[in-house]
Design an enzyme around this catalytic site. Structure first.
Site, mmCIF file in Angstrom:
data_model
loop_
_atom_site.group_PDB
_atom_site.id
_atom_site.type_symbol
_atom_site.label_atom_id
_atom_site.label_comp_id
_atom_site.label_asym_id
_atom_site.label_seq_id
_atom_site.Cartn_x
_atom_site.Cartn_y
_atom_site.Cartn_z
ATOM 1 N N SER A 163 0.800 -1.167 -0.029
ATOM 2 C CA SER A 163 -0.066 -0.197 -0.107
ATOM 3 C C SER A 163 0.746 1.271 0.011
ATOM 4 C CB SER A 163 -1.163 0.029 1.294
ATOM 5 O OG SER A 163 -0.017 0.362 2.261
ATOM 6 N N TYR B 84 1.861 -0.975 11.065
ATOM 7 C CA TYR B 84 1.211 -1.445 9.870
ATOM 8 C C TYR B 84 2.279 -0.926 8.937
ATOM 9 C CZ TYR B 84 -1.905 -1.719 5.969
ATOM 10 O OH TYR B 84 -2.437 -2.304 4.607
#
Length: 85
Positions: free
Chosen positions: A48, A61
Site C-alpha cells: 500500500s 502497519y
C-alpha cells in the site's frame, strides 16, 4: 491498527508481521522452487502507499508494508535471471 506505538502490545505487533509479512514470505518460499525450475512466473505482492510513506499512528502497519516492499525490491533483480517477474 490506528494506535500509538508505545501502547501496542508486542504480541499484537508480532501477529501483524505474521500476517502481512511472514504470510507473503512463506508463500514466496513455497512457489519459488517450481518457478525457478520452469524458468518463468510472476510474483505479485500486495502492499500500500503506507509501504512507501509512513503515517502517524500507523507505524506498525507501515513497517510491515515497508518490509514487503523491501523484500520485493531485493528479490526482483535476482529473479529476473530466472525469467520471474
Amino acid at each position: 491498527m490506528f494506535t500509538a506505538v508505545e501502547c501496542t502490545p508486542i504480541s499484537l505487533a508480532k501477529e501483524l508481521f505474521e500476517v502481512n509479512y511472514f504470510g507473503a514470505l512463506r508463500l514466496i518460499q513455497a512457489v519459488l522452487p517450481n518457478m525457478k525450475a520452469r524458468r518463468r512466473g510472476h510474483i505479485i505482492n500486495n502492499s500500500s502507499t503506507m509501504g512507501v510513506v509512513g503515517t502517524p499512528f500507523n507505524e506498525l502497519y507501515c513497517s510491515t508494508k515497508f518490509a514487503i516492499e523491501g523484500l520485493t525490491e531485493a528479490l526482483a533483480p535476482t529473479l529476473l535471471h530466472f525469467n520471474i517477474r
